[in-house]
Design a protein around this motif. Sequence first.
Motif, short mmCIF file in Angstrom:
data_model
loop_
_atom_site.label_atom_id
_atom_site.label_comp_id
_atom_site.label_asym_id
_atom_site.label_seq_id
_atom_site.Cartn_x
_atom_site.Cartn_y
_atom_site.Cartn_z
N ALA A 1 10.23 3.06 1.08
CA ALA A 1 11.68 3.34 1.00
C ALA A 1 12.31 2.64 -0.20
CB ALA A 1 12.36 2.90 2.29
N VAL A 2 11.95 1.39 -0.42
CA VAL A 2 12.49 0.64 -1.57
C VAL A 2 12.02 1.28 -2.88
CG1 VAL A 2 12.41 -1.57 -2.78
CG2 VAL A 2 12.71 -1.52 -0.29
N LEU B 1 -3.08 -7.87 -2.74
CA LEU B 1 -1.71 -7.36 -2.80
C LEU B 1 -1.54 -6.19 -1.84
CD1 LEU B 1 1.12 -7.16 -4.01
CD2 LEU B 1 0.14 -5.75 -5.86
N PHE B 2 -2.50 -5.27 -1.86
CA PHE B 2 -2.40 -4.09 -1.00
C PHE B 2 -2.50 -4.48 0.47
CE2 PHE B 2 -3.85 0.46 -0.06
CZ PHE B 2 -2.56 0.95 -0.21
N LYS B 3 -3.33 -5.47 0.77
CA LYS B 3 -3.43 -5.94 2.16
C LYS B 3 -2.09 -6.45 2.67
CE LYS B 3 -8.33 -7.29 2.11
NZ LYS B 3 -9.27 -8.44 2.15
N ARG B 4 -1.35 -7.10 1.80
CA ARG B 4 -0.04 -7.63 2.19
C ARG B 4 1.00 -6.53 2.32
NH1 ARG B 4 0.38 -12.98 -1.77
NH2 ARG B 4 -1.45 -14.08 -0.91
N LEU B 5 0.87 -5.49 1.50
CA LEU B 5 1.86 -4.41 1.51
C LEU B 5 1.65 -3.42 2.65
CD1 LEU B 5 2.16 -3.55 -2.30
CD2 LEU B 5 3.66 -4.99 -0.93
N MET B 6 0.41 -3.18 3.02
CA MET B 6 0.12 -2.12 4.00
C MET B 6 0.86 -2.26 5.32
SD MET B 6 -3.86 -0.93 3.51
CE MET B 6 -4.57 -2.58 3.56
N SER C 1 1.02 8.00 3.20
CA SER C 1 1.33 7.00 4.23
C SER C 1 0.29 7.03 5.34
CB SER C 1 2.73 7.26 4.80
OG SER C 1 3.71 7.15 3.79
N TRP C 2 -0.14 8.22 5.72
CA TRP C 2 -1.22 8.36 6.72
C TRP C 2 -2.50 7.70 6.23
CZ3 TRP C 2 -5.62 11.49 5.70
CH2 TRP C 2 -6.50 11.66 6.78
N ALA C 3 -2.84 7.92 4.96
CA ALA C 3 -4.06 7.33 4.40
C ALA C 3 -3.96 5.81 4.32
CB ALA C 3 -4.33 7.92 3.01
N VAL C 4 -2.78 5.31 3.96
CA VAL C 4 -2.57 3.86 3.91
C VAL C 4 -2.75 3.25 5.29
CG1 VAL C 4 -0.84 2.05 3.53
CG2 VAL C 4 -1.11 3.89 1.85
N ASP C 5 -2.20 3.91 6.30
CA ASP C 5 -2.33 3.41 7.67
C ASP C 5 -3.79 3.40 8.11
OD1 ASP C 5 -1.04 2.63 10.26
OD2 ASP C 5 -2.00 4.48 10.93
N ARG C 6 -4.54 4.43 7.75
CA ARG C 6 -5.97 4.48 8.09
C ARG C 6 -6.73 3.34 7.41
NH1 ARG C 6 -8.87 9.20 9.52
NH2 ARG C 6 -10.25 8.87 7.73
N TRP D 1 4.38 -0.89 4.92
CA TRP D 1 4.35 0.26 4.02
C TRP D 1 5.64 1.09 4.08
CZ3 TRP D 1 2.27 1.73 -0.22
CH2 TRP D 1 2.37 3.06 -0.62
N GLY D 2 6.18 1.31 5.27
CA GLY D 2 7.39 2.12 5.39
C GLY D 2 8.54 1.55 4.59
#
Length: 323
Positions: free
Chosen positions: A275-276, A262-267, A246-251, A270-271
């Motif tokens: 959870a889902v 897709l990843f740009k939309r999810l980041m 999660s830290w890396a995704v936030d960075r 992310w939390g």
Amino acid sequence: MTGQFRESLRSAWLVDPKYDLLFLVNLGWPLLVLLQWWGGLEIQSGISFWQVYFITTPHRWITPALLFMERDRLEANRNKYILITVCLLTIPLAVKISTGALTCLLTIDYIWNAWHFAAQHHGIYSIYGRKTGGISPRRSRIDKWLMRSFLLYVTLRIASWASWGSSTPGWGILDSLFATIPIGMMLREFWQLRAQTVGRCLYFTSVMTLYLAMLGAVVARSPMLLLVLTTASALFHSIEYLAIVSWAVDRTNQSGKSTTELFKRLMPRWGMILAVFIVILGMGAWLMQTHLMELWLTANLIMAFLHYAYDGLIWKSRKAVTT
């Protein structure tokens, strides 16, 4: 001076004190051990249920998902990933079909998992070290092998005791020798403690204390204590993995690095996404093991191997980028 101290202390954490202490340092593990110890097998089995299905399983299965969402990493090592994927899909299936059992693969899993645990703990310790600075390349290399050697020794020591008991001579001397590694390194961390190294020091102390406790449980020949400690260790490992991911995704999100749409939309969400993912995968894992145990065990073992292999390549590439 006070303002400078506060600024230095603020830089000690990867995210912030609450996040680091709860999810990376895992300060709650002693309470978890006490809860299991006092509650007996009933409480321990309940905690193990949540640990296996809703923490450990998602932390393994999220790695391939991250890899395919961060397509740039996949493209950078395409041939390696293809070879790894083909081998780790076909070999376990071939063994399962030809022998009808997973015994030899489970042995490989235990050894590889031991290395994976050691590498991950050292990796997070190194991230703290790179953030705070002041560690020479020589010390970094020495720390790497000392820390990993001790963590591996404890894991393999547990396996030896579970398999052969304490009848093999010489373990006492080895236990004492290896125990000096974390004790000496922790003393050094406290001796060199500064405001900006508090996070690193607490993380290292937490990990090493847990492994020293597991070694102590083996020496004391206490199966119940070892059981609750290994459950805490599995939770520690999986929680810190999800936290560091999660830290890396936030960075990545903050840096604006190139990645898939897709990843740009999810980041930014992310939390919630995590959870889902945990809930769906945990429930699916429980249902699969309840109704299709053999299929689930095989699939989960393959995913564990992919997790170990992918994870090593992903974090090596991250290190190359951040150093």
